[in-house]
Design an enzyme around this catalytic site. Sequence first.
Site, PDB file in Angstrom:
ATOM      1  N   LYS A   8       0.828  -1.212   0.000  1.00  0.00           N
ATOM      2  CA  LYS A   8       0.000   0.000   0.000  1.00  0.00           C
ATOM      3  C   LYS A   8       0.861   1.260   0.000  1.00  0.00           C
ATOM      4  O   LYS A   8       0.646   2.176  -0.788  1.00  0.00           O
ATOM      5  CB  LYS A   8      -0.915   0.041   1.244  1.00  0.00           C
ATOM      6  N   ARG A  45      -9.379   1.153   8.515  1.00  0.00           N
ATOM      7  CA  ARG A  45      -8.978  -0.215   8.812  1.00  0.00           C
ATOM      8  C   ARG A  45     -10.084  -0.973   9.526  1.00  0.00           C
ATOM      9  O   ARG A  45      -9.914  -2.155   9.815  1.00  0.00           O
ATOM     10  CB  ARG A  45      -7.752  -0.184   9.720  1.00  0.00           C
ATOM     11  N   ARG A  84      11.592  -5.995   4.746  1.00  0.00           N
ATOM     12  CA  ARG A  84      11.196  -4.579   4.675  1.00  0.00           C
ATOM     13  C   ARG A  84      12.138  -3.721   5.509  1.00  0.00           C
ATOM     14  O   ARG A  84      12.501  -4.067   6.629  1.00  0.00           O
ATOM     15  CB  ARG A  84       9.763  -4.399   5.179  1.00  0.00           C
ATOM     16  N   ARG A  92      11.258  -2.073  11.186  1.00  0.00           N
ATOM     17  CA  ARG A  92      10.209  -1.595  12.092  1.00  0.00           C
ATOM     18  C   ARG A  92      10.017  -2.550  13.258  1.00  0.00           C
ATOM     19  O   ARG A  92      10.066  -3.761  13.089  1.00  0.00           O
ATOM     20  CB  ARG A  92       8.897  -1.465  11.312  1.00  0.00           C
ATOM     21  N   ARG A 108      -0.739  -9.240  13.203  1.00  0.00           N
ATOM     22  CA  ARG A 108      -1.314  -8.184  12.362  1.00  0.00           C
ATOM     23  C   ARG A 108      -2.138  -8.772  11.223  1.00  0.00           C
ATOM     24  O   ARG A 108      -3.146  -8.196  10.826  1.00  0.00           O
ATOM     25  CB  ARG A 108      -0.195  -7.288  11.815  1.00  0.00           C
TER      26      ARG A 108
HETATM   27  P1  ADP Z   1       1.403  -1.633   7.360  1.00  0.00           P
HETATM   28  O1  ADP Z   1       2.168  -0.706   6.435  1.00  0.00           O
HETATM   29  O2  ADP Z   1       2.188  -2.830   7.676  1.00  0.00           O
HETATM   30  O3  ADP Z   1       0.039  -1.945   6.879  1.00  0.00           O
HETATM   31  P2  ADP Z   1       0.918   0.687   8.988  1.00  0.00           P
HETATM   32  O4  ADP Z   1       2.153   1.501   8.945  1.00  0.00           O
HETATM   33  O5  ADP Z   1      -0.204   1.103   8.127  1.00  0.00           O
HETATM   34  O6  ADP Z   1       1.287  -0.843   8.717  1.00  0.00           O
HETATM   35  O7  ADP Z   1       0.391   0.583  10.474  1.00  0.00           O
HETATM   36  C1  ADP Z   1       1.222   0.177  11.534  1.00  0.00           C
HETATM   37  C2  ADP Z   1       0.389   0.069  12.807  1.00  0.00           C
HETATM   38  O8  ADP Z   1      -0.182   1.353  13.115  1.00  0.00           O
HETATM   39  C3  ADP Z   1      -0.796  -0.876  12.700  1.00  0.00           C
HETATM   40  O9  ADP Z   1      -0.445  -2.221  12.972  1.00  0.00           O
HETATM   41  C4  ADP Z   1      -1.716  -0.298  13.783  1.00  0.00           C
HETATM   42  O10 ADP Z   1      -1.278  -0.648  15.083  1.00  0.00           O
HETATM   43  C5  ADP Z   1      -1.491   1.203  13.627  1.00  0.00           C
HETATM   44  N1  ADP Z   1      -2.455   1.802  12.673  1.00  0.00           N
HETATM   45  C6  ADP Z   1      -2.160   2.382  11.486  1.00  0.00           C
HETATM   46  N2  ADP Z   1      -3.286   2.823  10.881  1.00  0.00           N
HETATM   47  C7  ADP Z   1      -4.313   2.512  11.708  1.00  0.00           C
HETATM   48  C8  ADP Z   1      -5.720   2.679  11.657  1.00  0.00           C
HETATM   49  N3  ADP Z   1      -6.323   3.260  10.599  1.00  0.00           N
HETATM   50  N4  ADP Z   1      -6.455   2.239  12.699  1.00  0.00           N
HETATM   51  C9  ADP Z   1      -5.883   1.652  13.761  1.00  0.00           C
HETATM   52  N5  ADP Z   1      -4.562   1.440  13.879  1.00  0.00           N
HETATM   53  C10 ADP Z   1      -3.770   1.866  12.864  1.00  0.00           C
HETATM   54  P1  ADP Z   2       2.207  -1.832   3.196  1.00  0.00           P
HETATM   55  O1  ADP Z   2       2.229  -0.336   3.182  1.00  0.00           O
HETATM   56  O2  ADP Z   2       0.990  -2.415   2.545  1.00  0.00           O
HETATM   57  O3  ADP Z   2       2.445  -2.398   4.561  1.00  0.00           O
HETATM   58  P2  ADP Z   2       4.809  -1.668   1.845  1.00  0.00           P
HETATM   59  O4  ADP Z   2       4.552  -0.764   0.694  1.00  0.00           O
HETATM   60  O5  ADP Z   2       5.563  -1.133   3.005  1.00  0.00           O
HETATM   61  O6  ADP Z   2       3.415  -2.360   2.312  1.00  0.00           O
HETATM   62  O7  ADP Z   2       5.562  -2.988   1.284  1.00  0.00           O
HETATM   63  C1  ADP Z   2       5.950  -4.041   2.167  1.00  0.00           C
HETATM   64  C2  ADP Z   2       7.315  -4.587   1.761  1.00  0.00           C
HETATM   65  O8  ADP Z   2       7.185  -5.279   0.507  1.00  0.00           O
HETATM   66  C3  ADP Z   2       8.366  -3.511   1.513  1.00  0.00           C
HETATM   67  O9  ADP Z   2       9.611  -4.050   1.893  1.00  0.00           O
HETATM   68  C4  ADP Z   2       8.309  -3.258   0.019  1.00  0.00           C
HETATM   69  O10 ADP Z   2       9.540  -2.785  -0.497  1.00  0.00           O
HETATM   70  C5  ADP Z   2       7.971  -4.648  -0.519  1.00  0.00           C
HETATM   71  N1  ADP Z   2       7.110  -4.629  -1.712  1.00  0.00           N
HETATM   72  C6  ADP Z   2       6.091  -3.777  -1.993  1.00  0.00           C
HETATM   73  N2  ADP Z   2       5.507  -4.077  -3.177  1.00  0.00           N
HETATM   74  C7  ADP Z   2       6.156  -5.182  -3.641  1.00  0.00           C
HETATM   75  C8  ADP Z   2       6.021  -5.996  -4.838  1.00  0.00           C
HETATM   76  N3  ADP Z   2       5.086  -5.734  -5.767  1.00  0.00           N
HETATM   77  N4  ADP Z   2       6.877  -7.033  -4.965  1.00  0.00           N
HETATM   78  C9  ADP Z   2       7.811  -7.313  -4.025  1.00  0.00           C
HETATM   79  N5  ADP Z   2       7.997  -6.590  -2.897  1.00  0.00           N
HETATM   80  C10 ADP Z   2       7.190  -5.533  -2.700  1.00  0.00           C
END
Ligand code: ADP
Ligand code: ADP
Length: 213
Positions: A13, A88, A127, A160, A171
């Site tokens: 995302k 979410r 990541r 992270r 998660r």
């Molecule tokens: P990821 O990129 O792996 O999806 P995020 O960076 O979006 O993770 O979120 C990391 C953490 O921050 C989540 O596991 C949650 O604890 C919190 N968080 C982020 N966005 C939200 C939301 N919209 N509602 C509740 N918790 C959130």
């Molecule tokens: P989210 O915001 O949904 O948690 P991220 O954008 O942080 O996800 O991506 C999660 C991990 O996967 C990062 O290390 C990123 O560089 C990698 N990644 C993202 N898109 C792809 C893809 N299409 N193929 C392989 N690795 C990816």
Amino acid sequence: MKIIMLGAPGAGKGTQAIKIAEKYGIPHISTGDIFRANIKNGTELGKKAKEYMDKGALVPDELTCDLVVDRIHQDDCANGFVLDGFPRTIPQAEALDAALQKDNETMDFAIDIEVPDDNIVKRMGGRRACVNCGATYHIVSAPPKAEGVCDHCGGKLTIRDDDKPETVQKRLTVYHDQTQPLIDYYRKAGILHSVDGTQSLDDVFSEIVKVLG
Ligand code: ADP
Ligand code: ADP
Ligand code: ZN
């Protein structure tokens, strides 16, 4: 253009939201980045959010919704925005709709990036995230130009706290219970578009651009 990014943790995302924001000239709003900035700055919100984030749980809706509603009313959001990691939960989606409805507006696109769970667990181990701007990299599939250094801002790249395998599993469970129902929510609203997130970064982006036009 008002866009929501849906998908499991690690689906890509953030990676795609940054590219969308650049191409369409709209702000990228990541609730995860906002919480991490608050943790770094030692704010009250950061202290509260950290308790939940470290466990892999969601931060309560009461701490999350107002923050996003305030953010999307700032001037730079006049032409739209891309939401990454919000909503979410169904109550968050309803709070967003209610806030937009007051201005006679609705969301335009919900993009669901589909990646199977076993794929996610592999991805998260590689990541790396910039402590300064939140940009993410992957040690194999999306490495930075210089090891450990952010291409965008020169910040330091770290693992992270919540990307440990046990926390990733938690998660994913939380995602399936609380966030996946949003797919139906936005399908019913007629704005859902699913893309295959197992493709390369560039191919995922091309699919998204086809949807957004
Ligand atoms: P990821 O990129 O792996 O999806 P995020 O960076 O979006 O993770 O979120 C990391 C953490 O921050 C989540 O596991 C949650 O604890 C919190 N968080 C982020 N966005 C939200 C939301 N919209 N509602 C509740 N918790 C959130
Ligand atoms: P989210 O915001 O949904 O948690 P991220 O954008 O942080 O996800 O991506 C999660 C991990 O996967 C990062 O290390 C990123 O560089 C990698 N990644 C993202 N898109 C792809 C893809 N299409 N193929 C392989 N690795 C990816
Ligand atoms: Zn950076």
